[in-house]
Design a protein around this motif. Structure first.
Motif, PDB file in Angstrom:
ATOM      1  N   ALA A   7       0.820  -1.117  -0.353  1.00 34.45           N
ATOM      2  CA  ALA A   7      -0.241   0.075   0.458  1.00 34.45           C
ATOM      3  C   ALA A   7       0.785   1.017  -0.009  1.00 34.45           C
ATOM      4  CB  ALA A   7      -0.892  -0.136   1.118  1.00 34.45           C
ATOM      5  N   TRP A   8       0.142   1.847  -0.665  1.00 38.90           N
ATOM      6  CA  TRP A   8       1.066   3.199  -0.838  1.00 38.90           C
ATOM      7  C   TRP A   8      -0.218   3.990  -1.264  1.00 38.90           C
ATOM      8  CZ3 TRP A   8       0.796   5.365  -5.298  1.00 38.90           C
ATOM      9  CH2 TRP A   8       0.367   4.355  -7.104  1.00 38.90           C
ATOM     10  N   SER A   9       0.206   5.618  -0.793  1.00 40.25           N
ATOM     11  CA  SER A   9      -0.264   7.089  -1.181  1.00 40.25           C
ATOM     12  C   SER A   9       0.983   8.128  -1.789  1.00 40.25           C
ATOM     13  CB  SER A   9      -0.989   7.246  -0.639  1.00 40.25           C
ATOM     14  OG  SER A   9      -0.374   8.161   0.940  1.00 40.25           O
ATOM     15  N   GLY A  10       0.270   8.831  -3.212  1.00 41.22           N
ATOM     16  CA  GLY A  10       1.175   9.950  -3.266  1.00 41.22           C
ATOM     17  C   GLY A  10       0.729  10.674  -4.544  1.00 41.22           C
ATOM     18  N   THR A  11       1.212  11.890  -4.674  1.00 39.52           N
ATOM     19  CA  THR A  11       0.929  12.703  -5.768  1.00 39.52           C
ATOM     20  C   THR A  11       2.002  12.270  -7.331  1.00 39.52           C
ATOM     21  OG1 THR A  11       1.125  14.502  -4.466  1.00 39.52           O
ATOM     22  CG2 THR A  11       1.138  15.110  -6.546  1.00 39.52           C
ATOM     23  N   VAL A  12       0.757  12.613  -8.341  1.00 39.55           N
ATOM     24  CA  VAL A  12       2.097  12.085  -9.942  1.00 39.55           C
ATOM     25  C   VAL A  12       2.470  12.898  -9.617  1.00 39.55           C
ATOM     26  CG1 VAL A  12       1.190  12.033 -12.004  1.00 39.55           C
ATOM     27  CG2 VAL A  12      -0.348  10.229 -10.700  1.00 39.55           C
ATOM     28  N   VAL A  13       3.991  13.294 -10.816  1.00 40.29           N
ATOM     29  CA  VAL A  13       5.052  14.135 -10.313  1.00 40.29           C
ATOM     30  C   VAL A  13       5.748  13.605 -12.364  1.00 40.29           C
ATOM     31  CG1 VAL A  13       5.882  14.563  -8.615  1.00 40.29           C
ATOM     32  CG2 VAL A  13       7.060  12.635  -9.670  1.00 40.29           C
ATOM     33  N   LYS A  14       5.077  12.667 -12.802  1.00 43.83           N
ATOM     34  CA  LYS A  14       5.411  12.427 -14.384  1.00 43.83           C
ATOM     35  C   LYS A  14       4.096  11.153 -14.529  1.00 43.83           C
ATOM     36  CE  LYS A  14       9.229  11.507 -17.313  1.00 43.83           C
ATOM     37  NZ  LYS A  14      10.584  11.358 -17.247  1.00 43.83           N
ATOM     38  N   LYS A  15       4.289  11.054 -16.061  1.00 43.77           N
ATOM     39  CA  LYS A  15       3.432  10.830 -17.449  1.00 43.77           C
ATOM     40  C   LYS A  15       4.257  10.043 -18.069  1.00 43.77           C
ATOM     41  CE  LYS A  15      -1.011  11.141 -17.812  1.00 43.77           C
ATOM     42  NZ  LYS A  15      -2.003  11.651 -18.052  1.00 43.77           N
ATOM     43  N   SER A  16       4.800   9.209 -18.811  1.00 44.10           N
ATOM     44  CA  SER A  16       5.085   8.507 -19.307  1.00 44.10           C
ATOM     45  C   SER A  16       4.466   7.451 -20.274  1.00 44.10           C
ATOM     46  CB  SER A  16       6.573   8.778 -19.396  1.00 44.10           C
ATOM     47  OG  SER A  16       7.028   7.630 -18.669  1.00 44.10           O
ATOM     48  N   ARG A  17       4.836   7.161 -21.666  1.00 44.56           N
ATOM     49  CA  ARG A  17       4.691   6.223 -22.545  1.00 44.56           C
ATOM     50  C   ARG A  17       5.296   6.012 -23.243  1.00 44.56           C
ATOM     51  NH1 ARG A  17      -0.493   7.899 -25.363  1.00 44.56           N
ATOM     52  NH2 ARG A  17      -0.006   9.419 -26.386  1.00 44.56           N
ATOM     53  N   ALA A  18       5.723   4.475 -23.597  1.00 46.97           N
ATOM     54  CA  ALA A  18       6.583   4.245 -24.592  1.00 46.97           C
ATOM     55  C   ALA A  18       6.292   2.604 -24.845  1.00 46.97           C
ATOM     56  CB  ALA A  18       8.669   4.244 -23.834  1.00 46.97           C
ATOM     57  N   LEU A  19       6.944   2.227 -26.762  1.00 44.10           N
ATOM     58  CA  LEU A  19       6.634   0.948 -26.780  1.00 44.10           C
ATOM     59  C   LEU A  19       8.441   0.095 -26.462  1.00 44.10           C
ATOM     60  CD1 LEU A  19       5.605   1.745 -30.479  1.00 44.10           C
ATOM     61  CD2 LEU A  19       4.217   0.308 -28.596  1.00 44.10           C
ATOM     62  N   LEU A  20       8.214  -0.064 -25.466  1.00 43.39           N
ATOM     63  CA  LEU A  20       9.730  -1.167 -24.923  1.00 43.39           C
ATOM     64  C   LEU A  20      10.446  -2.102 -25.566  1.00 43.39           C
ATOM     65  CD1 LEU A  20       9.431  -0.041 -21.130  1.00 43.39           C
ATOM     66  CD2 LEU A  20      10.401   1.247 -23.050  1.00 43.39           C
ATOM     67  N   ASP A  21       9.604  -2.614 -25.904  1.00 44.39           N
ATOM     68  CA  ASP A  21      10.030  -3.923 -26.891  1.00 44.39           C
ATOM     69  C   ASP A  21       9.137  -3.673 -28.215  1.00 44.39           C
ATOM     70  OD1 ASP A  21       6.671  -4.430 -27.014  1.00 44.39           O
ATOM     71  OD2 ASP A  21       6.627  -5.721 -25.719  1.00 44.39           O
ATOM     72  N   GLY A  22       9.314  -2.436 -28.674  1.00 44.61           N
ATOM     73  CA  GLY A  22       8.764  -2.297 -30.103  1.00 44.61           C
ATOM     74  C   GLY A  22       6.841  -2.968 -30.654  1.00 44.61           C
ATOM     75  N   SER A  23       6.615  -3.664 -29.876  1.00 42.54           N
ATOM     76  CA  SER A  23       5.171  -4.055 -30.283  1.00 42.54           C
ATOM     77  C   SER A  23       3.678  -3.516 -29.176  1.00 42.54           C
ATOM     78  CB  SER A  23       4.577  -5.189 -30.392  1.00 42.54           C
ATOM     79  OG  SER A  23       5.007  -6.765 -29.540  1.00 42.54           O
ATOM     80  N   ASN A  24       4.295  -3.102 -27.847  1.00 40.02           N
ATOM     81  CA  ASN A  24       3.223  -3.611 -26.308  1.00 40.02           C
ATOM     82  C   ASN A  24       3.973  -2.079 -25.923  1.00 40.02           C
ATOM     83  OD1 ASN A  24       1.879  -5.816 -26.614  1.00 40.02           O
ATOM     84  ND2 ASN A  24       4.382  -6.161 -25.641  1.00 40.02           N
TER      85      ASN A  24
END
Length: 68
Positions: A7-24
């Protein structure tokens, strides 16, 4: 990336997304926990699209993160 199952709680400081394996597409949020440490968590598309930097997230043990 740190994988947190506890369990944890906190604040969003960054959003990111990436195609790390080229397909997902992986969506991640960087969270500043209440104690000041930062973690990165993988989240589903719906949560990633619904939160903005500065919003608060809460995760209960064994559950998915949610807005809170």
């Amino acid at each position: 990336m740190t994988k947190h199952e506890d369990a944890w709680s906190g604040t969003v400081v960054k959003k990111s997304r990436a195609l790390l394996d080229g397909s997902n597409l992986y969506r991640r949020l960087t969270i500043r926990l209440d104690d000041g440490t930062k973690i990165e968590v993988k989240v589903d598309r719906d949560l990633w699209k619904s939160v903005e930097v500065g919003e608060r997230l809460v995760k209960q043990e064994g559950a998915k993160p949610r807005r809170g």
